[in-house]
Write a protein that holds these residues in place. Structure first.
Motif, PDB file in Angstrom:
ATOM      1  N   ALA A 433       0.761  -1.235  -0.010  1.00  0.00           N
ATOM      2  CA  ALA A 433      -0.015  -0.028  -0.181  1.00  0.00           C
ATOM      3  C   ALA A 433       0.794   1.214   0.008  1.00  0.00           C
ATOM      4  O   ALA A 433       0.610   2.477  -0.172  1.00  0.00           O
ATOM      5  N   LYS A 434       2.038   0.998   0.581  1.00  0.00           N
ATOM      6  CA  LYS A 434       2.967   2.347   0.345  1.00  0.00           C
ATOM      7  C   LYS A 434       3.685   2.338  -0.933  1.00  0.00           C
ATOM      8  O   LYS A 434       4.999   2.628  -0.971  1.00  0.00           O
ATOM      9  N   ALA A 452       7.804   6.701  -5.549  1.00  0.00           N
ATOM     10  CA  ALA A 452       7.137   8.031  -4.964  1.00  0.00           C
ATOM     11  C   ALA A 452       5.771   8.036  -5.337  1.00  0.00           C
ATOM     12  O   ALA A 452       5.105   7.307  -6.282  1.00  0.00           O
ATOM     13  N   ASP A 453       5.054   8.855  -4.625  1.00  0.00           N
ATOM     14  CA  ASP A 453       3.730   9.373  -5.062  1.00  0.00           C
ATOM     15  C   ASP A 453       3.546   9.436  -6.634  1.00  0.00           C
ATOM     16  O   ASP A 453       4.626  10.421  -7.134  1.00  0.00           O
ATOM     17  N   GLY A 454       2.663   8.778  -7.423  1.00  0.00           N
ATOM     18  CA  GLY A 454       2.328   9.328  -8.749  1.00  0.00           C
ATOM     19  C   GLY A 454       3.533   8.543  -9.509  1.00  0.00           C
ATOM     20  O   GLY A 454       3.498   8.481 -10.855  1.00  0.00           O
TER      21      GLY A 454
END
Length: 820
Positions: A433-434, A452-454
């Motif tokens: 989930a991370k 990373a996010d995105g």
């Protein structure tokens, strides 16, 4: 039966009369053992061997494997003279061509590795490739490799020649006899039951090819292999094709060619294979083929017509669709089964049986006679797998991919994607989930890095920096400057208990493990030659209870090595407990600050020194905290009962938020350990490397009572300057831009002297860092190192490098021991 007299007993029984079984029999007799019986259910070579293409390529990714094939070529070249039977061996050389820039980079890396391993190789232009193989077109070719020592053989003739050599040495070869059961007694093999009677034996060797898995099941031995279809065609005669034509490989087209009676054998390894015989191989499947499958073969034929347009005009003389056995990682299975003493396996040769059989047969014969491998065979050691790897559904799905690996691009850090996820830690879902990107080791899903996010959580392969470089830099920086959490639950854990646990372990370990309760000892497990069978940490939890923490891939192998070296009359028990405990490594200068928020225990240096282990409270959980580091920073390996793992992780994340706690993965771990020069088993530490050669002599206790396995060899080596012609050294590139991956050649004053065993980008150092094995013509002393100029050959470009006689990061190792 060809030889009608069935003996009542034999010292050695070999099941399977393919090329591998005959090679084992031949080499046992060469070592002076005459009481050898080889049993073949049909006729010699009737299983997989007879329809093999017979290609012999010398180079393999590990030097140890290359050495085995080099021996095969020497053996095949002289066998006819010895036995009087032709082998069809011909040293015709091989040409490998590249269609893409990436493949050419790979060939340049291969050339450097070949030179480092002493294999004759030449990088050639498209025109030079065509000069050596005139019937191909090269308009789309970037370049190639020429390896003059490669060759081809006739598999059936070679097998018959090995069998005759074995008979000349006293072996009995019996055809037309089927093994129906394996006999055991007190944990050891004791004989075989056949359809012609029972034979008692001291040693049984399973060389049953695609039947080897079923033979193993007769006695509770796991032989994880699966049969898959392997296809090739033989064409009618083609103009310009002559017997001297080299072998041609075009891996971008998944195909290979060799000459046969004026035509071409053309086959290959399609990207997705076709497994066969899920419900067992039919009885009497001898000298048989499967039905033609032109649909499955289409991708190979299309690529062959690109490379050799003349094939469009040539008729097909024969379509061969012969099943072969493949393993979960594309390497064969060799060695004594951990489940049953004196039962050996030589099987699962993944279309490399003809090339490997000479060396593999000798290596297995030596293992049988000596009681242990005589060289580094970990890449093919059957103990690299566990019982769960023999699951038929998992094997079926995995083998679809491994056959295609023969010619797939061997990207650095390439991960297999079939039959996953497999083994999952208690934190798998939380980490997924991370944006965790998982790799696989011993079946475990382990985090390589966090996207990373995105950012898409998947690796983009290349030979340069890959798309996770900056992500890993952040994880690396957090570990060095703040605090990071690594899920290392895949570590193998073994519990050794009993009245004699301490004395037995102390003889098996090179360091002294007879230490006060609560102390942790780093040690090697050495063989009689003084080489590493493993390295691990020993935690003394009680007077008669030790927990051993070792590498993920070593669980079965280490347990087997230790059990085999327990004294027969010792009161000691070894239990594998990997699945019961998670390991969360909390590392970095702020690790103590995070733990202080969750425990009443005193974490200061006086109360909790480095290299000690204590049971502590941690939130609601009670865990073992081991003050140890693999990254060179202050930190604790938290050994947590699996049922408490999720809670401990959540508590650590919450408590660590104010300190910027970061999740980190194995790619960061690799760079961190290499900056410190920490050695890893199967990379820098192998059965052929001693503590003297790798700079770990400090972890050996020569004075402890009772001695230890390998002590005599190490004492002899200490007084032999020649021993230090081989050493492990740390190199850092002078240029900060290039990316090293391992396997590159190391040069000393412009001459190949060794190879990179491990490499990663050292983000603290600002350059790639490597641990290398050097093999020099003279002892490698500090003076020798200072007197020379070191370079690393990266795909044909030579980069200057500096040898680090002490770790360039925190050379005094003060950071893990800071107060607080």
């Amino acid at each position: 039966m060809a030889e009608t007299s069935l003996p009542a007993a034999a010292q050695y029984i070999i099941i399977g009369g393919g090329i591998v079984g005959c090679s084992v029999a031949y080499h046992l007799t060469k070592m002076g053992h005459r009481d050898v019986v080889l049993l073949e259910q049909g006729q010699l070579s009737c299983g997989t061997t007879w329809h093999a293409a017979g290609l012999v390529g010398q180079l393999r990714s590990q030097p140890a494997m290359t050495n085995l094939i080099r021996y095969s070529t020497e053996l095949y070249s002289q066998l006819e003279e010895e036995t009087g039977l032709a082998t069809g061996w011909m040293e015709c050389g091989s040409v490998t061509v590249a269609r893409s820039d990436d493949r050419m980079t790979m060939l340049l890396r291969t050339a450097a590795a070949a030179r480092a391993q002493g294999v004759d190789v030449e990088v050639i232009t498209p025109q030079e490739a065509q000069d050596k193989w005139p019937v191909m077109q090269v308009d789309d070719v970037k370049g190639g490799l020429w390896m003059p020592g490669d060759g081809k053989a006739n598999p059936t003739d070679l097998t018959q020649s090995l069998a005759k050599g074995a008979r000349m040495g006293g072996a009995k070869v019996i055809e037309g006899i089927k093994v129906t059961d394996i006999l055991t007694d007190k944990g050891a093999v004791s004989g075989v039951v056949t359809d012609h009677g029972t034979i008692h034996a001291e040693v049984v060797v399973n060389c049953g090819g695609q039947w080897a898995r079923e033979i193993g099941k007769m006695c509770g031995v796991n032989v994880p292999l699966h049969s898959a279809e392997h296809m090739y065609i033989v064409t009618e005669q083609i103009e310009g094709v002559n017997p001297d034509l080299p072998v041609l490989r075009d891996p971008d087209g998944y195909i290979y060619f060799k000459e046969e009676t004026g035509g071409l054998v053309m086959g290959g390894f399609e990207p997705e294979a076709k497994p066969w015989a899920m419900d067992g191989i039919p009885d009497k499947f001898f000298f048989q083929l499967l039905p033609d499958d032109w649909d499955q073969f289409e991708i190979l034929l299309e690529n062959a017509l690109i490379r050799v347009p003349q094939m469009a005009e040539a008729g097909v003389r024969k379509f061969y669709n012969g099943p072969e056995s493949f393993t979960p990682d594309n390497n064969y299975l060799l060695g004594e089964a951990p489940e049953l003493q004196n039962f050996f396996v030589g099987a699962g040769f993944n279309s490399m049986g003809i090339a490997s059989a000479g060396g593999a047969g000798r290596a297995l014969a030596e293992w049988i006679v000596e009681g242990a491998p005589t060289s580094d065979l970990f890449a093919v050691d059957i103990r690299r797998f566990a019982n769960f790897n023999n699951n038929p559904t998992w094997l079926h799905d995995r083998v679809k991919e491994t056959l295609g690996l023969h010619y797939a691009m061997p990207w650095p850090n390439r991960e297999l994607h079939t039959a996953r996820p497999f083994r999952r830690s208690a934190l798998y879902d939380r980490l997924a989930a991370k944006n965790a990107v998982f790799g696989s080791k011993m079946g475990w899903e382990r985090v390589n890095w966090f996207a990373a996010d995105g950012q898409a959580p998947e690796a983009e392969y290349s030979f340069g920096r890959q798309n996770w470089h900056d992500n890993v830099a952040r994880e690396h920086k957090a570990t060095r400057e703040g605090v990071a959490l690594f899920d290392q639950s895949s570590f193998a854990k073994l519990m050794v208990q009993g009245r004699d646990a301490c004395s037995e372990l102390n003889r098996i370990c090179a360091a002294n493990v007879d230490v006060p309760v609560g102390q942790t000892v780093y040690t090697g497990l050495l063989n009689a030659r003084g080489g590493y069978e493993s390295d691990l940490t020993v935690l003394r939890l009680k007077e008669q209870e030790f927990m051993l923490i070792t590498g993920s891939a070593q669980a079965v192998r280490d347990a087997d090595w230790i059990r085999n070296n327990f004294s027969d009359d010792a009161y000691v028990f070894l239990t594998a407990v990997t699945a019961a405990w998670s390991v969360l490594a909390l590392m970095g200068p702020k690790s103590r600050d995070v733990l202080k928020k969750l425990t009443k225990s005193d974490l200061g240096n006086a109360a909790f020194p480095f290299a000690t282990v204590q049971e502590i409270d941690l939130g609601y959980a009670t865990v073992l905290a081991n003050r140890m580091t693999y990254v060179g920073e202050l930190g604790w390996e938290l050994i947590v009962p699996v049922e408490f793992t999720a809670g401990v992780y959540d508590d650590l994340m919450q408590a660590g938020a104010e300190f910027g706690i970061t999740d980190a993965g194995y790619y960061a771990l690799e760079g961190l350990r290499l900056e410190k020069g920490f050695r890893a088993w199967s990379r820098e530490l192998t059965p052929d490397i001693t503590p003297l050669q790798t700079g770990l002599n400090f972890a050996v206790d020569y004075e402890k009572p009772g001695g230890f396995i390998g002590k005599e060899a190490l004492l002899a080596a200490k007084s032999d300057p020649e021993h230090l012609k081989t050493r492990i050294v740390q190199l850092v590139l002078d240029d900060g831009a290039p990316q090293l991956w391992g396997g590159e050649a190391v040069l000393y004053n412009g001459v190949e002297i060794g190879e990179v065993r491990s490499a990663a980008y050292g983000h603290t150092l600002g350059a790639a860092v490597a641990l290398c094995q050097l093999d020099a013509p003279e002892p490698i002393t500090a003076e020798y190192i200072r007197a020379g100029r070191f370079e690393i050959d990266l795909a044909g470009v030579k980069y200057a490098a500096t040898v680090q006689l002490r770790a360039p990061y925190d050379p005094k190792s003060e950071r893990p021991k800071v107060g607080g």
